[in-house]
Structures are given as structure tokens and as C-alpha cells.
Design a protein around this motif. Structure first.
Motif, PDB file in Angstrom:
ATOM      1  N   THR A 174      47.844  38.169  43.805  1.00 32.78           N
ATOM      2  CA  THR A 174      47.037  39.395  43.750  1.00 32.78           C
ATOM      3  C   THR A 174      47.801  40.536  43.099  1.00 32.78           C
ATOM      4  O   THR A 174      47.230  41.310  42.311  1.00 32.78           O
ATOM      5  CB  THR A 174      46.589  39.800  45.173  1.00 32.78           C
ATOM      6  N   GLU A 175      49.085  40.689  43.406  1.00 33.97           N
ATOM      7  CA  GLU A 175      49.893  41.756  42.794  1.00 33.97           C
ATOM      8  C   GLU A 175      49.967  41.594  41.286  1.00 33.97           C
ATOM      9  O   GLU A 175      49.940  42.580  40.539  1.00 33.97           O
ATOM     10  CB  GLU A 175      51.298  41.745  43.396  1.00 33.97           C
ATOM     11  N   ALA A 176      50.080  40.358  40.828  1.00 38.93           N
ATOM     12  CA  ALA A 176      50.150  40.123  39.390  1.00 38.93           C
ATOM     13  C   ALA A 176      48.847  40.515  38.693  1.00 38.93           C
ATOM     14  O   ALA A 176      48.854  41.047  37.582  1.00 38.93           O
ATOM     15  CB  ALA A 176      50.465  38.652  39.107  1.00 38.93           C
ATOM     16  N   ILE A 177      47.723  40.282  39.351  1.00 36.99           N
ATOM     17  CA  ILE A 177      46.428  40.619  38.763  1.00 36.99           C
ATOM     18  C   ILE A 177      46.177  42.121  38.800  1.00 36.99           C
ATOM     19  O   ILE A 177      45.706  42.715  37.826  1.00 36.99           O
ATOM     20  CB  ILE A 177      45.293  39.881  39.502  1.00 36.99           C
ATOM     21  N   GLU A 178      46.506  42.757  39.908  1.00 35.20           N
ATOM     22  CA  GLU A 178      46.185  44.178  40.093  1.00 35.20           C
ATOM     23  C   GLU A 178      47.318  45.124  39.698  1.00 35.20           C
ATOM     24  O   GLU A 178      47.109  46.321  39.557  1.00 35.20           O
ATOM     25  CB  GLU A 178      45.805  44.434  41.560  1.00 35.20           C
ATOM     26  N   GLY A 179      48.540  44.607  39.524  1.00 28.93           N
ATOM     27  CA  GLY A 179      49.687  45.467  39.254  1.00 28.93           C
ATOM     28  C   GLY A 179      50.364  45.888  40.550  1.00 28.93           C
ATOM     29  O   GLY A 179      49.724  45.939  41.602  1.00 28.93           O
ATOM     30  N   ILE A 220      55.098  47.270  37.692  1.00 19.53           N
ATOM     31  CA  ILE A 220      54.715  46.080  36.943  1.00 19.53           C
ATOM     32  C   ILE A 220      53.240  46.223  36.584  1.00 19.53           C
ATOM     33  O   ILE A 220      52.400  46.390  37.467  1.00 19.53           O
ATOM     34  CB  ILE A 220      54.933  44.795  37.762  1.00 19.53           C
ATOM     35  N   PRO A 221      52.885  46.194  35.313  1.00 22.17           N
ATOM     36  CA  PRO A 221      51.484  46.426  34.927  1.00 22.17           C
ATOM     37  C   PRO A 221      50.554  45.328  35.405  1.00 22.17           C
ATOM     38  O   PRO A 221      50.964  44.189  35.644  1.00 22.17           O
ATOM     39  CB  PRO A 221      51.557  46.462  33.389  1.00 22.17           C
ATOM     40  N   ALA A 222      49.286  45.669  35.544  1.00 18.38           N
ATOM     41  CA  ALA A 222      48.275  44.698  35.980  1.00 18.38           C
ATOM     42  C   ALA A 222      48.086  43.622  34.918  1.00 18.38           C
ATOM     43  O   ALA A 222      48.183  43.889  33.720  1.00 18.38           O
ATOM     44  CB  ALA A 222      46.951  45.418  36.250  1.00 18.38           C
ATOM     45  N   GLY A 223      47.817  42.415  35.373  1.00 15.23           N
ATOM     46  CA  GLY A 223      47.504  41.330  34.453  1.00 15.23           C
ATOM     47  C   GLY A 223      48.690  40.546  33.942  1.00 15.23           C
ATOM     48  O   GLY A 223      48.537  39.723  33.034  1.00 15.23           O
ATOM     49  N   VAL A 224      49.892  40.738  34.513  1.00 13.01           N
ATOM     50  CA  VAL A 224      51.052  39.985  34.038  1.00 13.01           C
ATOM     51  C   VAL A 224      50.899  38.514  34.446  1.00 13.01           C
ATOM     52  O   VAL A 224      50.261  38.191  35.444  1.00 13.01           O
ATOM     53  CB  VAL A 224      52.379  40.544  34.605  1.00 13.01           C
TER      54      VAL A 224
END
Length: 393
Positions: free
Chosen positions: A155-160, A245-249
Motif C-alpha cells: 500500500t505504501e508503494a502505491i500511495e507514497g 518516496i513518491p506514489a507508484g514506485v
């Protein structure tokens, strides 16, 4: 690329543009030539590869307003690249030290086409803004680049997310204030006289420069070496930073954060921070590029007769998808705008795959209904075409 080459090469001619070309004209000419001579379009063609390097080199200078200005001024000073003797030279040969002329930077080239530690601006800074005779020109140093790793949830990777990173790097030694001397009173290096550079003959009537071997390019020598940094002026330093960390990584992506690396020396810029991202898995959702994926079970009745199916989304309310009659197992439908965040701020889609759920035990009215259905469809053989195709192959 040496300083001499920098002055003598006609980058305008390489790109085929006039000297008063606009930035847009230069960019257009570069893109056209880059497409024509790109190595991927000319595999095995050494001449095309060399031409592509020349085009890239020219664009690196002319495409940067600051570098272009310095290039034009340097060529104007030397007569478009010609090294001209001054009045009274008598037509004979003459020697001069390019290292001295260009502020002790002529010989310092680094990967990526830059000069010394700070690019072309540092090279010509000594030419157009020189101090008087005897001036000590100890150059600033850029800090080191740092690489770190971080693990995010799906979830963090998707939302930042903003995460703390503890990093260790070389920084000015606190014990000696970065001087390298135990008492904070270093002396000027007698070998390079504080410039950090020494000249070496290269033939052809001019000299190049190298970092001073005695002071390692610092321009200073400790009278009594600092016990912490051993005279280097640099020591290991640890710090914790909050990094966004930007969203969508995606998993394995390497993010560059400019100026977040190790501090520079003598007013030099800080290095960059590179963060390698690792992403954990999710019990429900998967990912395919900018799209999220999910498998949704449906009953045989829903697949056969059609209906509406509620589907979960990541971090948002469920969406309802319309299931058409006769939906086969494994069919994928799309919920637009419910996927991962793209670079432009828009979102990908949620790809919903239907999985027909078969009950393990059927009893009572449900079993009676299925038996009746089997009798009603006894003449329908879903495998008939399969066997027919097998015989004809």
C-alpha cells in the motif's frame, strides 16, 4: 574531452545549426540527428556510433545555456579555437600551461563528460573570474553520492510514504573542523602552493594538471594530523533523514534525490542520495505495471445468468461490476482509475479476473436443482468440438 578539444570543436557545425540558433532549434536538430544515428538503429555501425557520441557531446554544451555561454566566450577569446600567440611572438613556438590558464582544471575529467569536480562552469570560472597573482585557488569539492535501501508495504508503494533513513557517509571531520590538522591550523601545501593541482608536461607545447600527490588535491597539509580523520579532513558521519518516496514506485526501482548525499568540502555541493525500493506483497492485490490486479470468485449462477458483483479496491470503497450472462471462468474486466499512481498523477486500472467457485458439497434443494439442470442439458456436450478438432489435426 580535453579543454583544447572543447575550444577547438565546432559544436554548431556538428548539430548543423547557426551560431544564433534558439534553444528550440538546437533541441530539434539534436533530436533529429539522435534518431538517425542512435546505436539501436545502426547496430554494428562504428561510424554511426561515433557520430552519435559527437552529437550528444555537442548537445550537452549547446543545450545548456550556461555551458553554451562559456563555450562561445572561450572560442571568441581564442579565435574560434585557434591558439594564437600574442604580439611580439615573432612567429615562433610558444608554451603556456593550460592548467594555470583554466584555473588548474584542464586535466581533470570525470565520467559523463564533465570536467574536474564541478563541470564546465568550474573550468572556465578560473578564466573569466581569476584572482590576482599569487591567489590560492583551492577548489570546492562535491560530496559523495550515497546509496541506501528501503522496504515499503504494498500500500505504501502505491500511495507514497515518508520514511526515516539512517545513513553513514563521509563528512567534514568535527574534531578538526575539516582541516585535517589536530590544532585546526594546517599549512598551505608547498608542492602545489595551495592549488591542489600540479602541472605535468604532455608535449605539443602545453601542460596538463593532475591532483597534487602530497595533499591529495586538498591544497592543505596538516602540521599534526588529526587523530580522528588521520589528516584527511573527512570522517564517518551518521544521520537520519525523513525521505519522501513518491506514489507508484515499483519493486527494485532506484530513486535519485539530488543534494541529499554526503556534504561537500569548501563550499562544494552535496552529493546525491540513491534509494533502492523493495516492495512487499499483498494478500489480495497484485500489480502489473501501472495496473492493480485482483481475482474475484463468483458462483456458477452469477457466471451463467449474469449479475452485479462487488469488488474491493486498495484503500477505497468497493466498486460494482456488471457480469454479463455466460461469463467464462478466467475472464478479466477493468475498473478504470483504481490502479497505481502514474508519473503524471493519473491512475492505472484495476484488472478484475473472474474465478467460478465450485461448491465442495451440494445437498437438498440445490442438489435437486442441479440434477434437473443436468437432465435438461444432457444433449449439450461442451467437449464435442475438442474431440472433433483433435481428429482433424
Amino acid at each position: 574531452m580535453s579543454t583544447k578539444d572543447f575550444i577547438e570543436k565546432d559544436f554548431y557545425k556538428v548539430l548543423g545549426v547557426p551560431k544564433d540558433a534558439t534553444e528550440a532549434e538546437i533541441k530539434k536538430a539534436y533530436r533529429k540527428l539522435a534518431r538517425e544515428f542512435h546505436p539501436d538503429a545502426n547496430k554494428g555501425n562504428a561510424k554511426a556510433e561515433e557520430r552519435f557520441k559527437e552529437i550528444s557531446e555537442a548537445n550537452d554544451v549547446l543545450g545548456d545555456p550556461k555551458k553554451r555561454k562559456e563555450y562561445d566566450e572561450a572560442r571568441a577569446l581564442f579565435g574560434n579555437g585557434g591558439f594564437r600567440p600574442g604580439p611580439g611572438a615573432g612567429g615562433g613556438s610558444f608554451n603556456f600551461d593550460l592548467g594555470d590558464l583554466f584555473g588548474g582544471q584542464a586535466g581533470g575529467q570525470q565520467a559523463g563528460g564533465g570536467f574536474g569536480g564541478g563541470g564546465l562552469g568550474d573550468v572556465f570560472g578560473g578564466l573569466f573570474n581569476r584572482g590576482g597573482a599569487g591567489t590560492t585557488r583551492t577548489q570546492p569539492r562535491r560530496g559523495q553520492d550515497i546509496e541506501s535501501e528501503v522496504t515499503l508495504s504494498f500500500t505504501e508503494a502505491i500511495e507514497g510514504a515518508t520514511v526515516p533513513l539512517r545513513m553513514s557517509s563521509q563528512a567534514p571531520c568535527k574534531a578538526c573542523s575539516g582541516t585535517g590538522d589536530k590544532n585546526g591550523t594546517p599549512r598551505v601545501c608547498p608542492t602545489c602552493v595551495g592549488t591542489g593541482q600540479v602541472a605535468r608536461g604532455s608535449g605539443g607545447g602545453f601542460s596538463l594538471t593532475d591532483p597534487c600527490p602530497d595533499c591529495k588535491g586538498r591544497g592543505l597539509i596538516a602540521e599534526e594530523a588529526c587523530e580522528i580523520c588521520k589528516g584527511s579532513g573527512r570522517a564517518k558521519s551518521s544521520r537520519t533523514m525523513q525521505v519522501r518516496i513518491p506514489a507508484g514506485v515499483s519493486d527494485g526501482q532506484r530513486i535519485r534525490l539530488r543534494g541529499k548525499g554526503a556534504p561537500g568540502e569548501r563550499g562544494g555541493p552535496a552529493g546525491d542520495l540513491y534509494v533502492v525500493v523493495h516492495v512487499g506483497s499483498h494478500p489480495v492485490f497484485g500489480r502489473k505495471e501501472d495496473n492493480l490486479t485482483v481475482t474475484v470468485p463468483v458462483t456458477f449462477v452469477e457466471a451463467a445468468l449474469g449479475g452485479e458483483v462487488r469488488v474491493p479496491t486498495l484503500g477505497g470503497p468497493p466498486v460494482t461490476l456488471k457480469l454479463p450472462p455466460g461469463t467464462p471462468n478466467g475472464r478479466t474486466m477493468r475498473a478504470r482509475g483504481k490502479g497505481a499512481v502514474r508519473k503524471d498523477g493519473t491512475r492505472g486500472d484495476l484488472l478484475v479476473t473472474v474465478e467460478v467457485s465450485v461448491p465442495k458439497d451440494v445437498a437438498g434443494k440445490a442438489r435437486d436443482a442441479l440434477e434437473a439442470y443436468r437432465e435438461a442439458t444432457a444433449d449439450d456436450d461442451p467437449r464435442a468440438e475438442l474431440f472433433q478438432a483433435a481428429k482433424g489435426a
